[in-house]
Design a protein around this motif. Structure first.
Motif, short mmCIF file in Angstrom:
data_model
loop_
_atom_site.label_atom_id
_atom_site.label_comp_id
_atom_site.label_asym_id
_atom_site.label_seq_id
_atom_site.Cartn_x
_atom_site.Cartn_y
_atom_site.Cartn_z
N THR A 56 0.83 -1.20 0.00
CA THR A 56 0.00 0.00 0.00
C THR A 56 0.87 1.25 0.00
O THR A 56 0.58 2.22 -0.70
CB THR A 56 -0.95 -0.01 1.21
N SER A 60 0.90 4.01 -3.02
CA SER A 60 0.65 5.42 -2.71
C SER A 60 1.78 6.30 -3.23
O SER A 60 1.53 7.37 -3.82
CB SER A 60 0.52 5.61 -1.20
N SER A 84 -3.59 3.90 6.89
CA SER A 84 -3.83 4.43 5.55
C SER A 84 -2.85 5.55 5.26
O SER A 84 -2.10 5.99 6.13
CB SER A 84 -5.27 4.97 5.44
N ARG A 96 -8.00 8.89 0.92
CA ARG A 96 -7.11 8.03 1.71
C ARG A 96 -6.87 6.75 0.92
O ARG A 96 -7.79 6.18 0.35
CB ARG A 96 -7.75 7.65 3.05
N ILE A 98 -6.09 3.05 1.37
CA ILE A 98 -6.11 2.01 2.40
C ILE A 98 -5.60 0.71 1.80
O ILE A 98 -5.37 0.61 0.59
CB ILE A 98 -7.54 1.84 2.98
N GLU A 99 -5.46 -0.28 2.64
CA GLU A 99 -4.97 -1.59 2.18
C GLU A 99 -5.81 -2.13 1.03
O GLU A 99 -5.28 -2.72 0.08
CB GLU A 99 -4.95 -2.56 3.38
#
Length: 187
Positions: A56, A60, A84, A96, A98-99
């Motif tokens: 993650t 990102s 997150s 956001r 998140i996983e």
């Protein structure tokens, strides 16, 4: 004796479907194993390394980098309260990450299907690698476009996030599956 004859009759009717039962059993087994391994992975404490988890975090970071290449003033920041990463453009939070945004669950589903149809292991493993990388790339493309839509076309944000992009990523996965089960003989 009647039960034995009845059971044999039922079994003989089901015999043509054994390959389907075998596929479903193998698929389910692989899916459960990979999901459990992924659960163990996400259960680790990644706060000192790459929060919320390395995949993650990497997704990102790459999303931010691609947005910067497109000319957006994008930054990311870990969220201390939640597992997150916040994505910002021009100092305003866009969304956001998140996983569930890292496409690992889609990759696990993809892998379980392909491995359940495995014949030649070298070709299977190469196709698994290609498929997971393709899913990763489409997911990265999805996150970048979502950020652009959230910032430049907020009226379409909900539709894009909840309908269009899931259809694209799952649709591509289904197309990869169809290719795998209908793959050309010389491929």
């Amino acid at each position: 004796m009647t039960n034995f004859v009845l059971n044999n009759a039922i079994l003989s009717k089901l015999k043509p479907y054994y390959p389907v039962f075998k596929f479903v059993g193998i698929f389910a087994g692989i899916y459960v194993i990979l999901s459990l391994l992924y659960y163990l992975y996400t259960s680790q404490d990644w706060t000192g390394v790459n929060y919320p988890d390395p995949v993650t975090s990497h997704v990102s970071h790459q999303t931010k980098e691609l947005l910067q290449l497109l000319g957006y003033n994008a930054t990311i920041e870990n969220t201390a309260q939640l597992p997150s990463i916040n994505l910002f453009i021009d100092g305003n939070i866009v969304f956001r990450v998140i996983e569930g945004c890292n496409a690992m669950s889609v990759s696990i589903l993809f892998l379980a299907f392909v491995l359940a149809f495995a014949k030649a292991w070298k070709k299977t493993l190469l196709f698994c690698l290609f498929g997971v990388l393709a899913i990763y790339a489409v997911n990265l493309f999805r996150l970048v476009l979502l950020a652009v839509i959230f910032v430049d076309h907020p009226d379409y944000a909900h539709t894009a996030h909840d309908l269009i992009f899931p259809a694209i990523i799952y649709g591509m996965t289904v197309l990869l599956w169809i290719f795998w089960i209908r793959k050309p003989k010389n491929a």
